[in-house]
Scaffold this active site. Sequence first.
Site, short mmCIF file in Angstrom:
data_model
loop_
_atom_site.label_atom_id
_atom_site.label_comp_id
_atom_site.label_asym_id
_atom_site.label_seq_id
_atom_site.Cartn_x
_atom_site.Cartn_y
_atom_site.Cartn_z
N ASP A 101 -2.82 -8.02 -5.06
CA ASP A 101 -3.21 -6.86 -4.27
C ASP A 101 -3.74 -5.75 -5.16
OD1 ASP A 101 -3.50 -5.42 -1.98
OD2 ASP A 101 -1.36 -4.96 -1.73
N HIS A 139 -8.19 -1.25 0.51
CA HIS A 139 -7.24 -2.34 0.28
C HIS A 139 -8.04 -3.57 -0.06
CE1 HIS A 139 -4.17 -0.21 2.88
NE2 HIS A 139 -5.29 0.30 3.35
N CYS A 150 0.79 -1.24 0.00
CA CYS A 150 0.00 0.00 0.00
C CYS A 150 0.82 1.29 0.00
CB CYS A 150 -1.04 0.03 1.10
SG CYS A 150 -0.92 -1.24 2.32
N ARG A 189 7.35 -10.98 5.11
CA ARG A 189 7.03 -10.69 6.51
C ARG A 189 7.73 -11.72 7.36
NH1 ARG A 189 0.47 -9.54 6.08
NH2 ARG A 189 0.69 -7.83 4.58
N GLN A 226 0.92 -11.21 -3.19
CA GLN A 226 -0.51 -10.93 -3.10
C GLN A 226 -1.05 -10.52 -4.46
OE1 GLN A 226 -0.10 -7.65 -0.30
NE2 GLN A 226 -1.00 -8.92 1.31
N HIS A 249 -5.32 -1.45 -4.70
CA HIS A 249 -5.84 -0.37 -3.86
C HIS A 249 -6.71 0.51 -4.72
CE1 HIS A 249 -2.38 -1.83 -1.59
NE2 HIS A 249 -3.19 -1.62 -0.57
N LYS A 275 -13.68 -3.97 7.83
CA LYS A 275 -13.21 -4.79 6.73
C LYS A 275 -14.09 -6.02 6.54
CE LYS A 275 -9.98 -7.36 9.61
NZ LYS A 275 -8.75 -8.13 9.67
#
Length: 658
Positions: free
Chosen positions: A403, A531, A354, A383, A401, A405, A485
Amino acid sequence: MTQISLTFPDGNARSFDAGVTPADVAADISNSLAKKAISATVDGEHWDLAWPIKTDASIAIHTLKDEAPALELIRHDFAHVMARAVQEIWPDVKVTIGPVTEHGWFYDFDRAEPFTPEDLGQIEAKMKEIINARDPVRTEVWDRERARQFYMDNGEPYKVDLVDRIPEDADIRMYWHGGWQDLCRGPHLQHTGQLPADAFKLMGVSGSHWFGDVTKNLQRISGVGFRNREELKAYMTFLEEAEKRDHRRLGREMDLFHMQEEAPGQVFWHPNGWTVYTTLQDYMRRKQRKGGYQEVNTPQVVDRKLWEASGHWEKYQHNMFIVEVDESRDGENDDATVRNKEHTRINALKPMNCPCHVQVYNQGLKSYRDLPLRMAEFGSCARFEPSGALHGIMRVRGFTQDDAHIFCTEDQIQEECARFIDFLEDVYRELGFDDFEIRFATRPEKRVGTEESWDHVEGALENAIKAVGRDYVLEPGDGTFYGPKLDFYLTDAIGRVWQCGTFQVDPNLPERLDANYIDSDGDKKRPFMLHRACLGSFERFIGILIEEHSGKLPFWLAPRQVVVASITSEADDYVAEVVDALTAVGVRAEADVRNEKINYKVREHSVGKVPVILAIGGREVTERTVSLRRLGEKQTRTVALDDVVKELGDEALAPDLR
RNA sequence: GCUGCUGUAGCUCAGAGGUAGAGCACUCCCUUGGUAAGGGAGAGGUCGAGAGUUCAAUUCUCUCCAGCAGCACCA
């Protein structure tokens, strides 16, 4: 004596004296029911046979035939019997809690020495003794202070703590069988002999913590329990089958990937596994393009300054991979482990995408006309997950991911959320998952933002879920500190649930990283950031995919789609021709012209989960056909070469291209 | 990270204080066989890493690493 009216499941009502117990009612109906009865449902509540009923109510008497209440009761009382067995063998052990689980129960104990596998056998034997003793169960409602004192006197500190945790308005119910006592709200079986002594098994010991307190280590003994031996046996068979579906095992057997000590929590993808991965990624890329996303790519190694600005450094630095670089290093002789502090720059491998996406967004002025702006990345993240959390490719330290946004206004959130749920539902369906769970996490106690804003944003998400007509589980207080979320969960082979998709509303990061847009009135405004990830990570999703299909992936995703196997070496040239024809239409086909019998080849490729085997012998060569056999099927089909090329070529297309 | 368990050939596992074995897989030879294992021979291991005890350690002890189950964690 006051009379009350009890209504039975068939609609008939009868009157009884107030205070009648379900046991009385059962006895009144028949002797055999009185014997077989285990519990009742009174006005929708699971009710002990010994509890009095004081007002008009509906009632259903349960026997072992009623699966749900029966299993609930049995497992519950197994837990108590196990705890009693443990305390009878080791009187110094402190008991804590022992809830029912999906297939059985567990009970957490405080004991200095570890329980051993041999101990489990001893406990099982003792449990059988207790069951055979047919000790009647007795319960009483006690005053809170009396119960508290009782447990203080008996040296059961965890029970004292539990008494304190019971809500003010709830009864404190004490429970006995034999000379043994526990704290429990019930309901219970009437005596220990109602437990099936041949339908349970202790599964093992593991660690646990008292209500999440990591300083208090407890030992958890878990067991599985059923109504009869057959059900237990069926469950054990299920476990064996599930083990065969384990993605870690199939990953090895199908030669998809491996992991090794030097890179814990990271995946070495083999050609087969990488084929699955890239096929899935190509599919997602097409879906995202159609869904109005723009794809970007951002750096792996990023200065801590950005993570400080985003707020992640403060909260998550211990979970980041740190890369320190001495930028004054100039010669080949420098020892890379020695750093000149002054010139050392501290970076982190990106744990998420992000902040980087905000950097892309922040390049150039954005207008309200640009919103919603959907920015996607197959973002590789690292991570430093706690070692104990790692699990195959489902929970890893390096992952990618799918991912994205979405930068938008507050008013666009609901529409974007609905769009995303549609998108996810469509993808999951095409990948074979009709069954997933949505969890809606709302405002936590510690949070930022105004109540009005929370009301509005939570309302937007709720409306969006409702619009797609799916059930969801509400998780009050589980949202992030900046917004609510939705999480989307899938289930693995043995029923563990894994979060895959997610959708989070975030007004915070745009604020911290100063993202803005020029609104229609010419004012600079702050966008919201949504997200979202659909698969979650390729690693976890592929793990789930493997387990869901037991390795028999749908044809378009299967790494090895077709093996063309010769029966005699005279067929070799034609085998090559068939492989070429299939390859030309995009099928992953390979030849197997080894000097082996067809039986051998069929077995080997079946074990390897190849969906289609084409066998070729003299007949097929002369007739220009193939003998087609599908994985899991016994019969074969003779098909003309042109037809099989067409058939498999079509099947090799991803679902969105058909 | 915590509690407990595990680590021997590519895989599944056996083994014992005196430096290792099986089945499958692998390589080669024979076999050209019609839909889930044809036959024979061969090769393959610093017994997770390091330290200690011992005349001697893969085996016992300790530390570390990794894995498994659960807990805790999961931006």
